[in-house]
Every structure is written in C-alpha cells, then in structure tokens.
Design a protein around this motif. Sequence first.
Motif, PDB file in Angstrom:
ATOM      1  N   SER A  98      82.615  34.332 -21.179  1.00  0.00           N
ATOM      2  CA  SER A  98      81.275  33.781 -21.356  1.00  0.00           C
ATOM      3  C   SER A  98      81.235  32.380 -20.747  1.00  0.00           C
ATOM      4  O   SER A  98      82.250  31.665 -20.760  1.00  0.00           O
ATOM      5  CB  SER A  98      80.961  33.722 -22.856  1.00  0.00           C
ATOM      6  N   PRO A  99      80.120  31.964 -20.155  1.00  0.00           N
ATOM      7  CA  PRO A  99      78.790  32.591 -20.139  1.00  0.00           C
ATOM      8  C   PRO A  99      78.561  33.535 -18.966  1.00  0.00           C
ATOM      9  O   PRO A  99      77.490  34.121 -18.829  1.00  0.00           O
ATOM     10  CB  PRO A  99      77.867  31.384 -20.024  1.00  0.00           C
ATOM     11  N   PHE A 100      79.577  33.708 -18.101  1.00  0.00           N
ATOM     12  CA  PHE A 100      79.381  34.459 -16.865  1.00  0.00           C
ATOM     13  C   PHE A 100      79.143  35.944 -17.136  1.00  0.00           C
ATOM     14  O   PHE A 100      78.289  36.568 -16.502  1.00  0.00           O
ATOM     15  CB  PHE A 100      80.578  34.253 -15.942  1.00  0.00           C
ATOM     16  N   ILE A 101      79.879  36.514 -18.096  1.00  0.00           N
ATOM     17  CA  ILE A 101      79.685  37.916 -18.432  1.00  0.00           C
ATOM     18  C   ILE A 101      78.306  38.143 -19.042  1.00  0.00           C
ATOM     19  O   ILE A 101      77.672  39.181 -18.835  1.00  0.00           O
ATOM     20  CB  ILE A 101      80.809  38.416 -19.389  1.00  0.00           C
ATOM     21  N   ARG A 223      67.409  31.150 -13.343  1.00  0.00           N
ATOM     22  CA  ARG A 223      68.412  30.160 -12.992  1.00  0.00           C
ATOM     23  C   ARG A 223      68.558  29.160 -14.138  1.00  0.00           C
ATOM     24  O   ARG A 223      67.586  28.850 -14.837  1.00  0.00           O
ATOM     25  CB  ARG A 223      68.031  29.410 -11.706  1.00  0.00           C
ATOM     26  N   GLU A 224      69.767  28.688 -14.308  1.00  0.00           N
ATOM     27  CA  GLU A 224      70.033  27.678 -15.323  1.00  0.00           C
ATOM     28  C   GLU A 224      69.363  26.357 -14.931  1.00  0.00           C
ATOM     29  O   GLU A 224      69.134  26.093 -13.740  1.00  0.00           O
ATOM     30  CB  GLU A 224      71.543  27.456 -15.465  1.00  0.00           C
ATOM     31  N   SER A 225      69.070  25.538 -15.928  1.00  0.00           N
ATOM     32  CA  SER A 225      68.471  24.232 -15.659  1.00  0.00           C
ATOM     33  C   SER A 225      69.489  23.322 -14.979  1.00  0.00           C
ATOM     34  O   SER A 225      70.704  23.505 -15.122  1.00  0.00           O
ATOM     35  CB  SER A 225      67.996  23.581 -16.956  1.00  0.00           C
ATOM     36  N   VAL A 226      69.006  22.350 -14.244  1.00  0.00           N
ATOM     37  CA  VAL A 226      69.886  21.372 -13.588  1.00  0.00           C
ATOM     38  C   VAL A 226      70.760  20.691 -14.621  1.00  0.00           C
ATOM     39  O   VAL A 226      71.955  20.478 -14.405  1.00  0.00           O
ATOM     40  CB  VAL A 226      69.050  20.350 -12.797  1.00  0.00           C
ATOM     41  N   GLU A 227      70.172  20.356 -15.774  1.00  0.00           N
ATOM     42  CA  GLU A 227      70.909  19.647 -16.819  1.00  0.00           C
ATOM     43  C   GLU A 227      72.074  20.453 -17.363  1.00  0.00           C
ATOM     44  O   GLU A 227      73.073  19.885 -17.827  1.00  0.00           O
ATOM     45  CB  GLU A 227      69.962  19.270 -17.968  1.00  0.00           C
ATOM     46  N   SER A 228      71.992  21.773 -17.283  1.00  0.00           N
ATOM     47  CA  SER A 228      73.033  22.613 -17.877  1.00  0.00           C
ATOM     48  C   SER A 228      74.317  22.646 -17.040  1.00  0.00           C
ATOM     49  O   SER A 228      75.391  22.962 -17.561  1.00  0.00           O
ATOM     50  CB  SER A 228      72.526  24.030 -18.076  1.00  0.00           C
ATOM     51  N   PHE A 229      74.213  22.325 -15.751  1.00  0.00           N
ATOM     52  CA  PHE A 229      75.411  22.401 -14.906  1.00  0.00           C
ATOM     53  C   PHE A 229      75.724  21.098 -14.167  1.00  0.00           C
ATOM     54  O   PHE A 229      76.622  21.061 -13.335  1.00  0.00           O
ATOM     55  CB  PHE A 229      75.301  23.538 -13.890  1.00  0.00           C
ATOM     56  N   THR A 230      74.994  20.037 -14.495  1.00  0.00           N
ATOM     57  CA  THR A 230      75.165  18.779 -13.761  1.00  0.00           C
ATOM     58  C   THR A 230      75.487  17.615 -14.680  1.00  0.00           C
ATOM     59  O   THR A 230      74.935  17.504 -15.777  1.00  0.00           O
ATOM     60  CB  THR A 230      73.882  18.440 -12.983  1.00  0.00           C
ATOM     61  N   GLN A 231      76.388  16.758 -14.228  1.00  0.00           N
ATOM     62  CA  GLN A 231      76.661  15.492 -14.908  1.00  0.00           C
ATOM     63  C   GLN A 231      76.423  14.353 -13.957  1.00  0.00           C
ATOM     64  O   GLN A 231      76.913  14.383 -12.814  1.00  0.00           O
ATOM     65  CB  GLN A 231      78.112  15.435 -15.417  1.00  0.00           C
ATOM     66  N   PHE A 232      75.657  13.387 -14.377  1.00  0.00           N
ATOM     67  CA  PHE A 232      75.415  12.189 -13.579  1.00  0.00           C
ATOM     68  C   PHE A 232      76.274  11.075 -14.128  1.00  0.00           C
ATOM     69  O   PHE A 232      76.158  10.701 -15.301  1.00  0.00           O
ATOM     70  CB  PHE A 232      73.929  11.795 -13.637  1.00  0.00           C
ATOM     71  N   LEU A 233      77.179  10.546 -13.319  1.00  0.00           N
ATOM     72  CA  LEU A 233      78.125   9.538 -13.767  1.00  0.00           C
ATOM     73  C   LEU A 233      77.856   8.218 -13.031  1.00  0.00           C
ATOM     74  O   LEU A 233      77.959   8.138 -11.812  1.00  0.00           O
ATOM     75  CB  LEU A 233      79.557  10.008 -13.491  1.00  0.00           C
ATOM     76  N   ASP A 234      77.493   7.199 -13.793  1.00  0.00           N
ATOM     77  CA  ASP A 234      77.256   5.863 -13.202  1.00  0.00           C
ATOM     78  C   ASP A 234      78.565   5.116 -13.020  1.00  0.00           C
ATOM     79  O   ASP A 234      79.457   5.233 -13.840  1.00  0.00           O
ATOM     80  CB  ASP A 234      76.314   5.053 -14.095  1.00  0.00           C
TER      81      ASP A 234
END
Length: 234
Positions: A98-101, A223-234
Amino acid sequence: MQSEQLQLVDQAITSRHSVRAFLPTPIEPQIIKDILAVARRAPSGTNTQPWKVYVVTGKTRDTMIRRVCDAQIALTNDPSHAEQYQETFAYYPEKWISPFIDRRRENGWGLYGLLNIQKGEKEKMAQQQLRNFQLFDAPVGLFFTVNKMMGVGSKMDIAMMIQNVMIAAKARGLDTCPQAAWNHFHPIVLDVLHASEDEELVCTVALGYADPDHIVNTFITPRESVESFTQFLD
C-alpha cells in the motif's frame, strides 16, 4: 501571449488519458513524422538518444495483432504457456504494498465496473484483456525499443520520449494508450518487426482518434494532490 501558450501546453498534458476505443480513421504519415520530430527533443543521458520506434500500420499491424492475440488466447486456455513469454525486465514489483496496490485495484475495478464486468467473470475479463492486443482498434501501433546493452537510465530516457509522443499527439487531436502488456510477447513482436537481436521491447502505444461514443473512454483515472507527494524544503 505567454498565458495562451501556458494554457495550450497545460491543456495538452492534462487532457491526455489512456483511450481504450479508437475509430478506424487513418492517420497521415506526415502527422506521425511530425509527432516523432517533436518527441525526439526529449532529454537523454549524455545525449545517447537510445530510442528506436517502429510505426506499424496496415498488413503488418494485422499480422502483429493476429499472432499476439493467438498467443494470448493460448495462454488464457493453458497458463503453462507463460514460460514462453517472460518480460525481459520487471515492470511491476514482485510484491505489492500500500498505497500502490490500492490504486491498482481502484483502477482495475473502476474500469471493469464501467464495462459491467463483475468479479469472477473470467471470460469477460479475458476478452477485455485481449483488447490490449487488438490495439483497442487503433489504426497505428508504435513499438518502442532500446538496445539491450543500455542500462536502466535508457528506459528513463525513452519514457520521457514516449511522454513527448503522447503530448504531441494530443496537441494534434490524436489520442494514445501506452501499454506494457505487450512486453510479455516480445519474441513475437520483435520477430514481426524484423528487429535486431540486440533490441529490447520497452513499450507499445496505440495511436489514433478516440471513439467519442464508447463508454470506456469516459474512464479517467484520478491523481493524487500535489501536497500528498511533494515536500517543499526551505
């Protein structure tokens, strides 16, 4: 002007989806050449450009479909035939997690539900699987290969080139369906293509004009939301 360009590019990308029913309308060869001329601008490691493309239409297309469909039917009737048709590289994992399956199941049952195929209806499932090897009636099949000696990076390179093909096709009013299912039958495919022994089948893409009246083409995967697969690092 810039805003219009952004909208055109974004529309070509976001409106692309896998079409599973095509019209028999032929495609002018020059249109395909134009698509490939655009797609060849895809990046590749040290500019190796590892891709090779076979554009299959007419009698060669019919021969390809007949031979692979016969193999798929034989495999369905006798699973022991699977030993003859092994992928040269693993597209999917040996063990699903999971979550791919979960997404895979959602995709499968969403499509089958739309086509009124219920769990356990093996004959209907087999017929739908066979549609893959009929190119969903698309008049053109694009077969993408790389040299066996190339590394995994070449598959990343050709994947970007294939994406370019699909987006360039969409911009011209055409639709596509990328398929890994054909990879199992690479011995047959490469034989029909008269490909060299050092080539490896990576992907097949059905190309044509979508049938606007077929219910299967209303199936759009989420499609998954941008927030679900992205991290913004300052």
